[in-house]
Design a protein around this motif. Structure first.
Motif, short mmCIF file in Angstrom:
data_model
loop_
_atom_site.label_atom_id
_atom_site.label_comp_id
_atom_site.label_asym_id
_atom_site.label_seq_id
_atom_site.Cartn_x
_atom_site.Cartn_y
_atom_site.Cartn_z
N CYS A 88 0.86 -1.34 0.07
CA CYS A 88 -0.03 -0.05 -0.07
C CYS A 88 0.92 1.36 0.22
O CYS A 88 1.87 1.14 0.69
N SER A 181 -8.00 -10.13 6.64
CA SER A 181 -6.87 -10.00 7.86
C SER A 181 -6.07 -10.86 7.56
O SER A 181 -6.13 -12.18 8.18
N ASN A 186 -1.86 -6.91 7.47
CA ASN A 186 -2.05 -6.31 8.63
C ASN A 186 -0.49 -5.77 8.99
O ASN A 186 -0.39 -4.91 9.96
N GLN A 191 -1.55 2.79 5.60
CA GLN A 191 -2.92 2.42 5.77
C GLN A 191 -3.61 3.40 4.72
O GLN A 191 -3.81 4.50 4.71
N PRO A 193 -6.56 5.05 2.70
CA PRO A 193 -7.86 5.42 3.18
C PRO A 193 -9.08 4.54 3.04
O PRO A 193 -9.91 4.41 3.83
N LEU A 195 -9.15 1.44 3.41
CA LEU A 195 -8.91 0.43 4.28
C LEU A 195 -9.72 0.90 5.78
O LEU A 195 -10.37 0.26 6.43
N ARG A 196 -9.42 2.27 6.06
CA ARG A 196 -9.87 2.96 7.17
C ARG A 196 -11.27 2.97 7.11
O ARG A 196 -12.07 2.64 8.14
N ARG A 197 -11.82 3.31 5.77
CA ARG A 197 -13.49 3.69 5.76
C ARG A 197 -14.19 2.12 5.73
O ARG A 197 -15.16 2.12 6.41
N GLY A 199 -12.83 -0.89 6.61
CA GLY A 199 -12.24 -1.81 7.74
C GLY A 199 -11.97 -3.10 6.93
O GLY A 199 -12.13 -3.40 5.69
N ASN A 201 -12.44 -6.92 7.77
CA ASN A 201 -13.64 -7.67 8.52
C ASN A 201 -13.84 -9.08 8.14
O ASN A 201 -14.50 -9.84 8.82
N SER A 251 -11.49 6.56 -1.17
CA SER A 251 -9.92 6.73 -1.19
C SER A 251 -9.55 8.28 -0.89
O SER A 251 -8.48 8.29 -0.78
N GLU A 253 -8.28 11.24 0.68
CA GLU A 253 -7.16 11.29 2.07
C GLU A 253 -7.53 12.48 2.76
O GLU A 253 -8.38 13.43 2.31
#
Length: 253
Positions: A88, A181, A186, A191, A193, A195-197, A199, A201, A251, A253
């Protein structure tokens, strides 16, 4: 006796798939570039056949496939192309050599393994190839540009060979999960963006279950998780600009 040969078998999705198919009574062959982790998994699975392998080494791949299949009357019921890497980050900040490495493993590795396995698949009833695709193969994902490009290539190869090899009775499909995961994801330093939004799971075991379900399916693409299934099927009927807008927002930022 059903046989499965798995690349990238020592960890993550490959290892979860090996454990599941072993529990189901299949003869499992394990291939991975990490010999120590590979040997540990093989021992766990009652000394399953295994061999260290760089999937970009065509000669080594040919030897490994030949050795495994020779122990099973030249038969190979299923090739699971699970080996893959990603990085990434901003495209211009990732070394060109690393972009090339991603394509070599994720694309050339799949081409190599599928090519050398063909004679054994052709000689086996109900043979199948399952490629490790990705949700990133539906629309280009910022900050995963080379990984996304590699999964578009896998998707194209899957679609082409499923048609081309139908005359041999060989099915070809891909699994398309969103972010899973695994140690590969991991341990990323950047990271994305998206991925943050969205998640992370999904567990490797869920993808292994999808691989198992695919052995009984004629579907070419298998999207995984409710979240991505909705996006995948909506993408079949909605204009491309809507998907682009969604990806742009995810995506940002």
């Amino acid at each position: 006796m059903s046989t499965i040969l798995i690349t990238g078998a020592a960890s993550g999705i490959g290892a979860a798939t090996a454990r599941l198919f072993h529990r189901q009574g299949w003869q499992v062959g394990l291939l991975d570039i990490n010999p120590q982790a590979l040997a540990e998994l093989a021992a766990e699975l009652n000394n399953a056949w295994h061999a260290p392998l760089d999937v970009t080494d065509a000669q080594a791949a040919e030897r490994a496939v030949s050795e495994f299949c020779s122990q099973h009357n030249g038969q190979l019921r299923l090739l699971f192309n699970s080996a893959g890497i990603l990085q990434c980050g901003h495209f211009e900040e990732i070394d060109l050599a690393e972009h090339a490495r991603i394509l070599q493993i994720n694309v050339q590795g799949v081409f190599t393994m599928t090519h050398v396995a063909f004679p054994y698949l052709r000689g086996t009833a109900n043979a199948q190839v399952i490629n490790m695709g990705s949700a990133s193969g539906l629309y280009g994902v910022p900050h995963l540009a080379s990984y996304s490009a590699s999964k578009f290539a896998v998707r194209g190869l899957t679609e082409a060979l499923d048609l081309e090899w139908a005359k041999y009775g060989i099915r070809v499909a891909d699994l398309m999960p969103p972010f899973v995961s695994t140690p590969m994801l991991n341990n990323q330093r950047f990271q994305a963006p998206v991925l943050r939004r969205l998640g992370v799971n999904l567990q490797a075991e869920a993808v292994a279950q999808a691989a198992w379900a695919q052995t009984q399916s004629r579907a070419v693409h298998r999207p995984i998780s409710l979240q991505f299934k909705l996006l995948y099927w909506s993408g079949q009927i909605t204009p491309a600009w809507i998907t682009r807008r969604i990806m742009g927002w995810l995506s940002r930022e």
